[in-house]
Every structure is written in structure tokens, then in C-alpha cells.
Design a protein around this motif. Structure first.
Motif, PDB file in Angstrom:
ATOM      1  N   ILE A 166      13.499  12.378  -3.116  1.00 18.10           N
ATOM      2  CA  ILE A 166      13.255  11.876  -1.747  1.00 18.10           C
ATOM      3  C   ILE A 166      12.213  10.766  -1.776  1.00 18.10           C
ATOM      4  O   ILE A 166      12.358   9.720  -1.141  1.00 18.10           O
ATOM      5  CB  ILE A 166      12.787  13.033  -0.829  1.00 18.10           C
ATOM      6  N   LEU A 167      11.122  10.997  -2.534  1.00 15.21           N
ATOM      7  CA  LEU A 167      10.063   9.991  -2.642  1.00 15.21           C
ATOM      8  C   LEU A 167      10.577   8.702  -3.273  1.00 15.21           C
ATOM      9  O   LEU A 167      10.227   7.598  -2.858  1.00 15.21           O
ATOM     10  CB  LEU A 167       8.903  10.536  -3.470  1.00 15.21           C
ATOM     11  N   LYS A 168      11.437   8.848  -4.316  1.00 20.26           N
ATOM     12  CA  LYS A 168      11.988   7.658  -4.969  1.00 20.26           C
ATOM     13  C   LYS A 168      12.885   6.868  -4.011  1.00 20.26           C
ATOM     14  O   LYS A 168      12.877   5.636  -4.008  1.00 20.26           O
ATOM     15  CB  LYS A 168      12.776   8.070  -6.214  1.00 20.26           C
ATOM     16  N   THR A 169      13.664   7.594  -3.201  1.00 21.48           N
ATOM     17  CA  THR A 169      14.519   6.921  -2.211  1.00 21.48           C
ATOM     18  C   THR A 169      13.673   6.178  -1.190  1.00 21.48           C
ATOM     19  O   THR A 169      13.963   5.037  -0.826  1.00 21.48           O
ATOM     20  CB  THR A 169      15.413   7.963  -1.501  1.00 21.48           C
ATOM     21  N   GLU A 170      12.596   6.850  -0.742  1.00 23.45           N
ATOM     22  CA  GLU A 170      11.701   6.203   0.226  1.00 23.45           C
ATOM     23  C   GLU A 170      11.056   4.964  -0.375  1.00 23.45           C
ATOM     24  O   GLU A 170      10.931   3.929   0.269  1.00 23.45           O
ATOM     25  CB  GLU A 170      10.628   7.199   0.650  1.00 23.45           C
ATOM     26  N   LYS A 171      10.666   5.072  -1.660  1.00 19.03           N
ATOM     27  CA  LYS A 171      10.061   3.918  -2.324  1.00 19.03           C
ATOM     28  C   LYS A 171      11.064   2.773  -2.422  1.00 19.03           C
ATOM     29  O   LYS A 171      10.739   1.605  -2.183  1.00 19.03           O
ATOM     30  CB  LYS A 171       9.572   4.318  -3.720  1.00 19.03           C
ATOM     31  N   LYS A 172      12.318   3.116  -2.797  1.00 20.37           N
ATOM     32  CA  LYS A 172      13.364   2.092  -2.939  1.00 20.37           C
ATOM     33  C   LYS A 172      13.563   1.345  -1.622  1.00 20.37           C
ATOM     34  O   LYS A 172      13.664   0.108  -1.594  1.00 20.37           O
ATOM     35  CB  LYS A 172      14.667   2.758  -3.379  1.00 20.37           C
TER      36      LYS A 172
ATOM     37  N   SER B 292       0.826  -1.205   0.000  1.00 19.63           N
ATOM     38  CA  SER B 292       0.000   0.000   0.000  1.00 19.63           C
ATOM     39  C   SER B 292       0.863   1.258   0.000  1.00 19.63           C
ATOM     40  O   SER B 292       0.604   2.215  -0.728  1.00 19.63           O
ATOM     41  CB  SER B 292      -0.922  -0.009   1.215  1.00 19.63           C
ATOM     42  N   ASP B 293       1.932   1.233   0.831  1.00 23.20           N
ATOM     43  CA  ASP B 293       2.834   2.384   0.897  1.00 23.20           C
ATOM     44  C   ASP B 293       3.525   2.626  -0.444  1.00 23.20           C
ATOM     45  O   ASP B 293       3.681   3.772  -0.884  1.00 23.20           O
ATOM     46  CB  ASP B 293       3.894   2.168   1.990  1.00 23.20           C
ATOM     47  N   ILE B 294       3.935   1.534  -1.099  1.00 21.50           N
ATOM     48  CA  ILE B 294       4.602   1.645  -2.400  1.00 21.50           C
ATOM     49  C   ILE B 294       3.648   2.225  -3.440  1.00 21.50           C
ATOM     50  O   ILE B 294       4.014   3.100  -4.234  1.00 21.50           O
ATOM     51  CB  ILE B 294       5.131   0.266  -2.863  1.00 21.50           C
ATOM     52  N   ALA B 295       2.395   1.757  -3.417  1.00 21.48           N
ATOM     53  CA  ALA B 295       1.397   2.264  -4.367  1.00 21.48           C
ATOM     54  C   ALA B 295       1.145   3.761  -4.162  1.00 21.48           C
ATOM     55  O   ALA B 295       1.023   4.526  -5.125  1.00 21.48           O
ATOM     56  CB  ALA B 295       0.098   1.483  -4.208  1.00 21.48           C
ATOM     57  N   LYS B 296       1.099   4.176  -2.882  1.00 18.43           N
ATOM     58  CA  LYS B 296       0.895   5.595  -2.585  1.00 18.43           C
ATOM     59  C   LYS B 296       2.069   6.440  -3.083  1.00 18.43           C
ATOM     60  O   LYS B 296       1.893   7.527  -3.638  1.00 18.43           O
ATOM     61  CB  LYS B 296       0.716   5.792  -1.073  1.00 18.43           C
ATOM     62  N   LEU B 297       3.297   5.923  -2.866  1.00 16.98           N
ATOM     63  CA  LEU B 297       4.484   6.645  -3.327  1.00 16.98           C
ATOM     64  C   LEU B 297       4.501   6.733  -4.847  1.00 16.98           C
ATOM     65  O   LEU B 297       4.833   7.776  -5.420  1.00 16.98           O
ATOM     66  CB  LEU B 297       5.755   5.943  -2.817  1.00 16.98           C
ATOM     67  N   ASP B 298       4.135   5.624  -5.520  1.00 15.71           N
ATOM     68  CA  ASP B 298       4.077   5.630  -6.994  1.00 15.71           C
ATOM     69  C   ASP B 298       3.086   6.682  -7.484  1.00 15.71           C
ATOM     70  O   ASP B 298       3.362   7.429  -8.424  1.00 15.71           O
ATOM     71  CB  ASP B 298       3.648   4.248  -7.505  1.00 15.71           C
TER      72      ASP B 298
END
Length: 627
Positions: A355-361, A300-306
Motif C-alpha cells: 500500500i505504501l509503495k502504491t502511495e509513493k508511486k 517531503s511526502d515521498i521521503a516520509k514514505l521511503d
């Protein structure tokens, strides 16, 4: 009063820690690091704050926070897990007839817009459920900001932390208008909520009537008679089991074959071992279930970040001619490096995207590692199932062999054992029926309370709508508020006090023709901020307003007396005058309000009845007093 704090309690591993509040003034005193501020912060947490500080002592000794509150003459208990911020809260309602709490429901704390959120629950009991302000839902936290003056905000030059943020500032002002009942959209919102609540009441009534009809047609008696019969059956079962054990001990008498005795012992050991494996399998399945829940959260967190990252990219693909929000024309931007919607430089957006991409990674990495672990646990579960199957097969084989070896022997106790087992079976069946009856009776009792609560909510909304039919006059409201604000500052012996008022344009306090945050003294900000909160608190005592009639002030002494850096606020009499004002409020309005004060020490003239908690200077008596 709208909201009354009744009992504060921390559930401890070894014992609980807590105390009761009273109406009027409640003073909590003690030296630094004894837990005073922790009390207010955990009350805030129980009422929906996103998190609390990581108190080491609390973490070592306690698991949950409980807060008993009274809303509209009904007592509720809010229970929330400490250090586990995303878990929902449990709310219980007090059953006056049986003098105990019953479960009311489970409520979400993360999303205040959710109808099953703690915020929605509290607002519904205040008659403000479903109200929208500044294109957002009113939340309980919006109201509570006017009831909690934190130590770190008492000298803050941005009251309610919203002036610098236009969206938050609009919401702050709308909440202020609701509190003083001159918000022009409130009546329509309440009527809409009334219709919704009436439909909910209708559904709850149908559910209640369904269970009531079932109990009547099933000839189920009252709670006490069912409980008594259940106890009688349990006693009969205990006696029959004892008799069955005695008969079973004689079951193998007359069989001298050593192989039979050895096989009997083997079968018993295998049954014990099989039960152990089944317990292990159940634990394994429960553990895997929890891991999968965590994995779903990562997904869910990954989908939100995407979605967020794609939104940043997607919205800048287009050169907007009109604003998609207000539909007004926008100038076409020529600079490709700027945002096509607002024209701002995109450097910060790019940085935020990184920052968002790093968090997603990082989240993807954690998700992948978790999936590996889940895969390993599933393999372990499959292996355990194979072991159980093999053991079951061996046990079945042994039992068939045992039956063949003993089939020629007619045991004189077999018939008695069969009869006892048959009677036990009947008792167990009746017991299951009684347990179901008890569950239905308990649910009916719980629904009775909930139905009564929902009826109160509907009546409360009707009363609110009737009372809000004529909104308060804004000009008159600010005249009264400004007069009260100026009077409190005089009571505080504010130095060089000149024209003091609350501005009807920005709803903020002014003194000496200057806004509160431009006076150049933290002592002045402390006094003005307290006077501002108190003037709102005092002016909204009666039912025509929507303040909670609760005010919590942490450390009123801050920047006053010897602690002040400004000479004109170093006079100890200024601090004493603040405490005297609190005492005067207790005398004039104690039944209508609840004022909670935290401070390091107190003047000799403070009445002992108002000192509800005092922690010691030697460190032996604190919030947690056994560490």
C-alpha cells in the motif's frame, strides 16, 4: 471558568453567519439538515480537529471559520480556513484599550508537539503547556475529548474511542488523572515549563524594551500625532500632483513638430504596455513560487514514505535479543516468516508495504507532472523577461530620440515642474519615515499585549504549581465521582438503577455491576455516557481541577423516548428529566460552566433565555439561511 466560547462566526463571501454564546446553558434547536451539528463540528475544527465534513452549502458560501474564546479573562479570536486543512491558524488578541483585535501569531495545526502549534498555545493559556503523558506530549485534543460528546459517540460502546488501543487507553487514563489532579508527574512537568516560560518572558521583555528605546531616541510621538501628520502630508501630495499634472499639460506647448507629438504618444503607450508586462511577470513569479511549495510538499511526502518502507524492511533484518524500547529480554524467533521483534505474522506488514509503495508511486507521478508544469511556467517567465527587456530597450531609444528633438526648446514650465518634483520627493521621504514609525508603534502596542499575556502565563504556572503541590487523593476522588455519577443517573430516571460507580481501575462507568458497554441497550449507553461526561464536568468546577468547564452534547435524545428500540427507555419522561437536569445545572453553576446542547426540538418548560439558536422547520432559517 477555564475556557469560554464567546462567538461563533463563519466568514461568508457575501455576508457572515454566526451568533454569540452565554455562560450556563446554551440550547440549539432545529429540524434535521438545518446546520445544528455543523456548528459543533466547526467549533471542534477551530479548536484543532484535523478536518471537517465537506458541507456543500458551507463550501459555496463561506471561506473561513472564526471562534472568539475567553481564556483567563483575555479574549482571543481563532481564524481557520475552511476546506484547506493543512493551513495554519491565525490567532488575534483583543486590545481592551482600543477595542479591537491585534495579531497574536500564526500557529500550526498539523503537529501538536510543535511549540508554535494551536494545541501548545491553548495549553499554555490553561497552565498545562509542555506536560508529557504516556511518553507523549499532552495535547489540547486530549483534554477536549472530555468536553465534546458527539452525536455519533453518544451511544458508542467504546467511550473516547480508546479502549481497544492500549496506547490511546493509557493516554486517556493519564489525561483523566490530570483533569482530577492526581497525576503524580504533573508537578515536575509544570516546574520545567515554568522555567522555559520565564526565559521566554525575559526575551520578550528585551524585545519590547528595544523597540521602546528606539521610539524614544527617534523622537517619535504617539500614534495619533503620527497619523495626523501622515494625513496632512497625503493631502499636500494630492494637491502637488494636481498642480504637477496641470504644468505637465503645458510641457509640450510651442513644439509644432508632428514627429515629436507622435513619439510622445508612442512613449506613453509603451510605458503602459511595459507596466502590464511587469504585472504579468510578478503574477507569474508568485504562481511558480506556489507550485514549488507544492512540489516540496510532494518531496517531503515521498521521503516520509521511503523512510516508512525502509523502516519496515530494516527492523526485520535483525533478530533482537532484547527489546530496543524497554531493554527487556526477548525470545529468539525461529520462524523467518514472522517479525523478529514481536513474532507476529508478516502478511499484514507485506500488505501495508505494498500500500505504501502504491502511495509513493502515485505521489512520485504527481510530483513529476508538477515539475513538467513548473518547467513550462519557467520557460514562459523567461520569454516574458525577454519581451520586457526588448520593450525597455525600445522605450529608452524612443526617449533619447525625443530628448534630442526637444533639446533646443526651452520650456518655461520645466523649472516649476522640477521644483514640484523636489518637494514631492521630500514629502515621500517623510511619509516613508512616518509609515515606519506607525509600524513600530503598532508593534509596540502588540508586544505590550503579548508581554502582559506572557506574564499571566507565568503567574498561572506559579499558581498551578502551588495548587498541585498536594495531589488529590485518588480514592476520595473516585468516591466523589461515583456518588455524582449515581446521583445524575437517578435524576435521569434510569430504569432499574442499581449500583452505579466509576471504576478506579479502568476509569470507566459501571451500572448493575456491569461495564457500560455490556448492558445490551443503546438507550442505556446514551444515558450512562451523558451521566459519565456530566459527572466529570460537575465535579471539576473549581480551580483545583483541570477540566475546561465546557461540555458540548449533540443530540441527548438519541435512543430515548419514541426513538428507542428498547421498551424501558421509551418513556418520554426520561428524556424530559435529562433536559430538567441541564436546566438545574444552569441555575446552580451558570457562572462556573458552559453547557452547549444540540437537539431536534425542546420541551415547553425550557426557559427561552437558554434557547440561543432556533432553526425553522420550513428550511428558511438555518445556519446558512439564504440558499
Amino acid at each position: 471558568m477555564k475556557l469560554f466560547l464567546k462567538t461563533f462566526r463563519m466568514i461568508g463571501i457575501e455576508k457572515n453567519y454566526g451568533f454569540n454564546f452565554k455562560k450556563g446553558l446554551n440550547f440549539i434547536s432545529g429540524p434535521t439538515s438545518t446546520g445544528k451539528t455543523t456548528i459543533f463540528e466547526l467549533i471542534d475544527y477551530a479548536l484543532g480537529a484535523k478536518q471537517h465534513k465537506s458541507y456543500i452549502e458551507v463550501g459555496q458560501k463561506c471561506t473561513d471559520i472564526e471562534l472568539e474564546i475567553i481564556l483567563d479573562n483575555t479574549t482571543y479570536k481563532i481564524k481557520r480556513r475552511l476546506f484547506d486543512y493543512k493551513l495554519p491558524v491565525l490567532i488575534e488578541i483583543f486590545d481592551e484599550a482600543n477595542q479591537k483585535f491585534l495579531e497574536y501569531g500564526i500557529f500550526d495545526v498539523e503537529n501538536s508537539d510543535n511549540e508554535k502549534s494551536l494545541s501548545s498555545f491553548l495549553l499554555s493559556k490553561l497552565g498545562l503547556g509542555g506536560v508529557k503523558i504516556a511518553n507523549q506530549n499532552l495535547s489540547f485534543r486530549d483534554l477536549f475529548k472530555y468536553s465534546y460528546l458527539k452525536q455519533i459517540e453518544i451511544d458508542n460502546e467504546d467511550i473516547l474511542s480508546s479502549e481497544s488501543n492500549p496506547m490511546l487507553n493509557n493516554k486517556r487514563k493519564s489525561t483523566f488523572e490530570i483533569i482530577f489532579n492526581f497525576y503524580d508527574q504533573l508537578l515536575g512537568e509544570l516546574k520545567s515549563k515554568l522555567k522555559e516560560s520565564q526565559e521566554e518572558l525575559k526575551n520578550e521583555t528585551l524585545r519590547y524594551e528595544g523597540i521602546e528605546t528606539f521610539l524614544k531616541t527617534s523622537n517619535i510621538e504617539n500614534f495619533e500625532s503620527v497619523k495626523l501628520r501622515r494625513n496632512e502630508i497625503n493631502q499636500q501630495i494630492i494637491e502637488l500632483k494636481a498642480l504637477l499634472g496641470d504644468k505637465s499639460n503645458h510641457k509640450s506647448e510651442g513644439i509644432s513638430n508632428p514627429k515629436v507629438q507622435e513619439l510622445n504618444a508612442t512613449v506613453r503607450l509603451k510605458k503602459i504596455n511595459l507596466k502590464k508586462h511587469y504585472d504579468e511577470l510578478n503574477d507569474k513569479e508568485e504562481y511558480i513560487g506556489k507550485l514549488r511549495l507544492l512540489s516540496n510538499q510532494y518531496e517531503s511526502d515521498i521521503a516520509k514514505l521511503d523512510a516508512t518502507i525502509m523502516g519496515i524492511k530494516g527492523v526485520n533484518k535483525y533478530e533482537f535479543l532484547i527489546c530496543p524500547n524497554c531493554m527487556k529480554p526477548l525470545e529468539k524467533h525461529q520462524n523467518k516468516a514472522n517479525c523478529h521483534l514481536c513474532g507476529d505474522n508478516m502478511d499484514e506488514i507485506v500488505e501495508n508495504t505494498l500500500i505504501l509503495k502504491t502511495e509513493k508511486k502515485n505521489t512520485v507521478k504527481k510530483r513529476n507532472e508538477l515539475e513538467k508544469h513548473i518547467s513550462y511556467e519557467v520557460t514562459e517567465k523567461i520569454n516574458l523577461q525577454k519581451v520586457i527587456k526588448k520593450l525597455n530597450d525600445n522605450l529608452n531609444s524612443d526617449e533619447r530620440t525625443l530628448e534630442e528633438l526637444t533639446e533646443e526648446y526651452v520650456n518655461p514650465f520645466i523649472e516649476e515642474i522640477s521644483l514640484i518634483n523636489m518637494i514631492l520627493g521630500k514629502y515621500y521621504k517623510e511619509l516613508d519615515g512616518l509609515e515606519n514609525s506607525l509600524r513600530f508603534i503598532k508593534e509596540l502596542n502588540r508586544l505590550t499585549l503579548l508581554l502582559s499575556d506572557k506574564e499571566k502565563e507565568v503567574d498561572r504556572l506559579k499558581k498551578q504549581i502551588k495548587g498541585k503541590a498536594n495531589l488529590n487523593d485518588k480514592v476520595s476522588t473516585f468516591n466523589l465521582l461515583s456518588t455524582r455519577f449515581s446521583k445524575i443517573l437517578k435524576e435521569f430516571q434510569f430504569p432499574k438503577l442499581e449500583k452505579a460507580y466509576v471504576n478506579p481501575k479502568d476509569y470507566l462507568p459501571y451500572v448493575r455491576e456491569r461495564k457500560y458497554n455490556s448492558l445490551g441497550s443503546l438507550g442505556a449507553v446514551t444515558l450512562i455516557t451523558m451521566a459519565y461526561y456530566l459527572s466529570i464536568f460537575v465535579e471539576t468546577e473549581d480551580d483545583t481541577y483541570n477540566h475546561l468547564n465546557l461540555l458540548m452534547i449533540d443530540t441527548p435524545r438519541k435512543n430515548l423516548g419514541t426513538s428507542s428500540q428498547n421498551e424501558e427507555f421509551q418513556d418520554e419522561e426520561i428524556y424530559n428529566s435529562v433536559i430538567k437536569y441541564f436546566i438545574s445545572l444552569d441555575k446552580t453553576s451558570s457562572e462556573e460552566m458552559q453547557l452547549l446542547i444540540i437537539n431536534n426540538g425542546y420541551p415547553d418548560f425550557l426557559p427561552k433565555k437558554d434557547l440561543i439558536v432556533e432553526f425553522s422547520s420550513d428550511g428558511r432559517v438555518g445556519l446558512i439561511d439564504d440558499i
